[in-house]
Design a protein around this motif. Structure first.
Motif, PDB file in Angstrom:
ATOM      1  N   LYS A  14       0.809  -1.224   0.000  1.00 59.37           N
ATOM      2  CA  LYS A  14       0.000   0.000   0.000  1.00 59.37           C
ATOM      3  C   LYS A  14       0.839   1.270   0.000  1.00 59.37           C
ATOM      4  O   LYS A  14       0.331   2.351  -0.261  1.00 59.37           O
ATOM      5  N   ASN A  15       2.138   1.136   0.269  1.00 63.19           N
ATOM      6  CA  ASN A  15       3.042   2.299   0.225  1.00 63.19           C
ATOM      7  C   ASN A  15       3.732   2.440  -1.127  1.00 63.19           C
ATOM      8  O   ASN A  15       4.575   3.308  -1.291  1.00 63.19           O
ATOM      9  N   GLY A  16       3.397   1.557  -2.062  1.00 62.74           N
ATOM     10  CA  GLY A  16       3.987   1.633  -3.401  1.00 62.74           C
ATOM     11  C   GLY A  16       5.325   0.922  -3.518  1.00 62.74           C
ATOM     12  O   GLY A  16       6.037   1.103  -4.502  1.00 62.74           O
ATOM     13  N   ILE A  17       5.666   0.091  -2.536  1.00 60.57           N
ATOM     14  CA  ILE A  17       6.940  -0.637  -2.538  1.00 60.57           C
ATOM     15  C   ILE A  17       6.714  -2.049  -3.092  1.00 60.57           C
ATOM     16  O   ILE A  17       5.787  -2.746  -2.667  1.00 60.57           O
ATOM     17  N   ILE A  18       7.564  -2.454  -4.028  1.00 59.42           N
ATOM     18  CA  ILE A  18       7.481  -3.810  -4.585  1.00 59.42           C
ATOM     19  C   ILE A  18       8.002  -4.780  -3.532  1.00 59.42           C
ATOM     20  O   ILE A  18       9.156  -4.703  -3.128  1.00 59.42           O
ATOM     21  N   VAL A  19       7.136  -5.692  -3.085  1.00 56.37           N
ATOM     22  CA  VAL A  19       7.537  -6.655  -2.066  1.00 56.37           C
ATOM     23  C   VAL A  19       7.838  -8.026  -2.661  1.00 56.37           C
ATOM     24  O   VAL A  19       8.474  -8.863  -2.028  1.00 56.37           O
ATOM     25  N   GLN A  20       7.367  -8.252  -3.872  1.00 52.08           N
ATOM     26  CA  GLN A  20       7.662  -9.509  -4.555  1.00 52.08           C
ATOM     27  C   GLN A  20       7.645  -9.268  -6.053  1.00 52.08           C
ATOM     28  O   GLN A  20       6.757  -8.605  -6.569  1.00 52.08           O
ATOM     29  N   ASP A  21       8.640  -9.825  -6.736  1.00 51.91           N
ATOM     30  CA  ASP A  21       8.759  -9.693  -8.186  1.00 51.91           C
ATOM     31  C   ASP A  21       8.955 -11.092  -8.756  1.00 51.91           C
ATOM     32  O   ASP A  21      10.049 -11.640  -8.707  1.00 51.91           O
ATOM     33  N   ARG A  22       7.889 -11.669  -9.266  1.00 52.62           N
ATOM     34  CA  ARG A  22       7.944 -13.039  -9.799  1.00 52.62           C
ATOM     35  C   ARG A  22       8.174 -13.014 -11.296  1.00 52.62           C
ATOM     36  O   ARG A  22       7.432 -12.380 -12.023  1.00 52.62           O
ATOM     37  N   LYS A  23       9.166 -13.763 -11.726  1.00 58.76           N
ATOM     38  CA  LYS A  23       9.477 -13.856 -13.149  1.00 58.76           C
ATOM     39  C   LYS A  23       9.193 -15.257 -13.676  1.00 58.76           C
ATOM     40  O   LYS A  23       9.722 -15.659 -14.689  1.00 58.76           O
ATOM     41  N   VAL A  24       8.351 -15.971 -12.953  1.00 59.74           N
ATOM     42  CA  VAL A  24       7.943 -17.316 -13.345  1.00 59.74           C
ATOM     43  C   VAL A  24       6.456 -17.472 -13.048  1.00 59.74           C
ATOM     44  O   VAL A  24       5.851 -16.621 -12.413  1.00 59.74           O
ATOM     45  N   SER A  25       5.909 -18.579 -13.485  1.00 59.05           N
ATOM     46  CA  SER A  25       4.509 -18.869 -13.213  1.00 59.05           C
ATOM     47  C   SER A  25       4.297 -19.031 -11.706  1.00 59.05           C
ATOM     48  O   SER A  25       5.242 -19.240 -10.956  1.00 59.05           O
ATOM     49  N   ILE A  26       3.067 -18.936 -11.292  1.00 64.49           N
ATOM     50  CA  ILE A  26       2.740 -19.075  -9.871  1.00 64.49           C
ATOM     51  C   ILE A  26       1.564 -20.034  -9.742  1.00 64.49           C
ATOM     52  O   ILE A  26       0.630 -19.986 -10.545  1.00 64.49           O
ATOM     53  N   ASP A  27       1.624 -20.913  -8.753  1.00 63.16           N
ATOM     54  CA  ASP A  27       0.499 -21.826  -8.548  1.00 63.16           C
ATOM     55  C   ASP A  27      -0.527 -21.159  -7.629  1.00 63.16           C
ATOM     56  O   ASP A  27      -0.305 -20.080  -7.095  1.00 63.16           O
ATOM     57  N   GLU A  28      -1.655 -21.824  -7.478  1.00 58.53           N
ATOM     58  CA  GLU A  28      -2.755 -21.245  -6.702  1.00 58.53           C
ATOM     59  C   GLU A  28      -2.362 -20.967  -5.258  1.00 58.53           C
ATOM     60  O   GLU A  28      -2.668 -19.908  -4.709  1.00 58.53           O
ATOM     61  N   LYS A  29      -1.660 -21.924  -4.622  1.00 57.09           N
ATOM     62  CA  LYS A  29      -1.240 -21.732  -3.226  1.00 57.09           C
ATOM     63  C   LYS A  29      -0.265 -20.564  -3.106  1.00 57.09           C
ATOM     64  O   LYS A  29      -0.350 -19.764  -2.185  1.00 57.09           O
ATOM     65  N   GLY A  30       0.688 -20.490  -4.030  1.00 59.53           N
ATOM     66  CA  GLY A  30       1.668 -19.407  -3.997  1.00 59.53           C
ATOM     67  C   GLY A  30       1.017 -18.052  -4.190  1.00 59.53           C
ATOM     68  O   GLY A  30       1.360 -17.078  -3.512  1.00 59.53           O
ATOM     69  N   LEU A  31       0.056 -17.975  -5.098  1.00 62.34           N
ATOM     70  CA  LEU A  31      -0.665 -16.728  -5.337  1.00 62.34           C
ATOM     71  C   LEU A  31      -1.454 -16.326  -4.106  1.00 62.34           C
ATOM     72  O   LEU A  31      -1.438 -15.171  -3.679  1.00 62.34           O
ATOM     73  N   ASP A  32      -2.131 -17.291  -3.512  1.00 61.68           N
ATOM     74  CA  ASP A  32      -2.921 -17.033  -2.310  1.00 61.68           C
ATOM     75  C   ASP A  32      -2.033 -16.519  -1.174  1.00 61.68           C
ATOM     76  O   ASP A  32      -2.350 -15.526  -0.520  1.00 61.68           O
ATOM     77  N   LEU A  33      -0.894 -17.164  -0.981  1.00 61.20           N
ATOM     78  CA  LEU A  33       0.050 -16.757   0.056  1.00 61.20           C
ATOM     79  C   LEU A  33       0.591 -15.352  -0.209  1.00 61.20           C
ATOM     80  O   LEU A  33       0.682 -14.527   0.698  1.00 61.20           O
ATOM     81  N   SER A  34       0.910 -15.065  -1.465  1.00 68.02           N
ATOM     82  CA  SER A  34       1.432 -13.743  -1.826  1.00 68.02           C
ATOM     83  C   SER A  34       0.411 -12.645  -1.564  1.00 68.02           C
ATOM     84  O   SER A  34       0.742 -11.580  -1.042  1.00 68.02           O
ATOM     85  N   ILE A  35      -0.848 -12.902  -1.916  1.00 67.85           N
ATOM     86  CA  ILE A  35      -1.895 -11.897  -1.698  1.00 67.85           C
ATOM     87  C   ILE A  35      -2.163 -11.716  -0.210  1.00 67.85           C
ATOM     88  O   ILE A  35      -2.309 -10.582   0.267  1.00 67.85           O
ATOM     89  N   LYS A  36      -2.198 -12.810   0.549  1.00 63.89           N
ATOM     90  CA  LYS A  36      -2.412 -12.698   1.994  1.00 63.89           C
ATOM     91  C   LYS A  36      -1.282 -11.894   2.650  1.00 63.89           C
ATOM     92  O   LYS A  36      -1.544 -11.069   3.522  1.00 63.89           O
ATOM     93  N   ASN A  37      -0.043 -12.124   2.217  1.00 64.13           N
ATOM     94  CA  ASN A  37       1.078 -11.356   2.759  1.00 64.13           C
ATOM     95  C   ASN A  37       1.036  -9.899   2.332  1.00 64.13           C
ATOM     96  O   ASN A  37       1.526  -9.017   3.023  1.00 64.13           O
ATOM     97  N   LEU A  38       0.426  -9.633   1.199  1.00 61.42           N
ATOM     98  CA  LEU A  38       0.283  -8.264   0.713  1.00 61.42           C
ATOM     99  C   LEU A  38      -0.776  -7.526   1.531  1.00 61.42           C
ATOM    100  O   LEU A  38      -0.601  -6.372   1.905  1.00 61.42           O
ATOM    101  N   ILE A  39      -1.865  -8.216   1.838  1.00 61.58           N
ATOM    102  CA  ILE A  39      -2.958  -7.620   2.596  1.00 61.58           C
ATOM    103  C   ILE A  39      -2.571  -7.426   4.064  1.00 61.58           C
ATOM    104  O   ILE A  39      -2.844  -6.389   4.651  1.00 61.58           O
ATOM    105  N   SER A  40      -1.964  -8.449   4.647  1.00 59.25           N
ATOM    106  CA  SER A  40      -1.579  -8.413   6.060  1.00 59.25           C
ATOM    107  C   SER A  40      -0.103  -8.768   6.179  1.00 59.25           C
ATOM    108  O   SER A  40       0.246  -9.892   6.550  1.00 59.25           O
ATOM    109  N   PRO A  41       0.774  -7.837   5.862  1.00 62.32           N
ATOM    110  CA  PRO A  41       2.211  -8.151   5.909  1.00 62.32           C
ATOM    111  C   PRO A  41       2.697  -8.402   7.334  1.00 62.32           C
ATOM    112  O   PRO A  41       2.194  -7.800   8.274  1.00 62.32           O
ATOM    113  N   GLU A  42       3.664  -9.317   7.438  1.00 61.98           N
ATOM    114  CA  GLU A  42       4.293  -9.556   8.727  1.00 61.98           C
ATOM    115  C   GLU A  42       5.356  -8.487   8.921  1.00 61.98           C
ATOM    116  O   GLU A  42       6.156  -8.237   8.043  1.00 61.98           O
ATOM    117  N   GLU A  43       5.345  -7.863  10.026  1.00 60.25           N
ATOM    118  CA  GLU A  43       6.309  -6.782  10.281  1.00 60.25           C
ATOM    119  C   GLU A  43       7.589  -7.343  10.811  1.00 60.25           C
ATOM    120  O   GLU A  43       7.718  -8.298  11.424  1.00 60.25           O
TER     121      GLU A  43
END
Length: 197
Positions: free
Chosen positions: A168-197
């Motif tokens: 939400k601050n405009g900082i890239i937290v993950q840059d994937r240059k490969v395909s992503i599976d459903e679990k990986g996508l879900d985990l990435s979005i959850k970490n984006l919504i509620s990041p661990e500090e």
């Protein structure tokens, strides 16, 4: 005769010992699949950029379906974003789009912006080929078109698929240059919504 009995006794003891060991160890252990699943649920997604490194998302200009010019800068820093770069000729991109559409439906109540950008070079990829692919596969994602290759140049997109998760601050937290599976996508979005500090 005595040696044969001793050898037979040793073999019987070893076999019984192996059976007991196998039975006891199988009760206390979990399968490899369960271990991997446990590890997956505890870790951050691949390609995470360490918090100490702050890479600001770059602005680029794309075009909406109605050919309206859109600057991505208006989204940067306002809410978490998933930026997806794709082309219809890219097999991994096709798989990602299906997962992205499902994720967008799953997280529609969350304040996450999904920006789907077709790299429209006018030769290998045109708006027509992109639209045909989307229509044929019943994919209803709002897609932006990179006619001027602004996104391509801003992020040096020398490979597809490419997916960026921007906080939400405009900082890239993950840059994937490969395909992503459903679990990986879900985990990435959850970490984006509620990041661990």
């Amino acid at each position: 005769m005595m040696n044969k009995r001793k050898i037979l006794g040793i073999v019987v003891v070893l076999v019984i010992g192996m059976i007991i060991f196998t039975v006891l160890s199988s009760k206390n252990s979990i399968s490899t699949e369960e271990k991997l699943s446990q590890i997956e649920s505890e870790r951050k997604p691949d390609n995470y950029i360490p918090a100490s490194i702050k890479i600001k998302a770059k602005d680029f200009t794309v075009y909406a379906e109605n050919k309206e010019k859109i600057n991505i800068e208006k989204y940067i820093g306002s809410k978490p974003m998933v930026i997806v770069f794709w082309a219809s000729w890219c097999i991994d991109c096709r798989e990602n789009l299906i997962r992205i559409e499902a994720a967008k439906e799953k997280y529609y109540k969350e304040d996450v912006e999904f920006i789907v950008v077709n790299i429209t070079d006018g030769e290998r990829e045109t708006k027509e080929t992109a639209d045909t692919y989307l229509k044929f596969n019943n994919i209803s994602l709002d897609t932006y078109y990179d006619y001027d290759l602004s996104a391509y140049k801003a992020y040096n997109l020398n490979t597809l698929p490419r997916m960026m998760f921007v906080d939400k601050n405009g900082i890239i937290v993950q840059d994937r240059k490969v395909s992503i599976d459903e679990k990986g996508l879900d985990l990435s979005i959850k970490n984006l919504i509620s990041p661990e500090e």
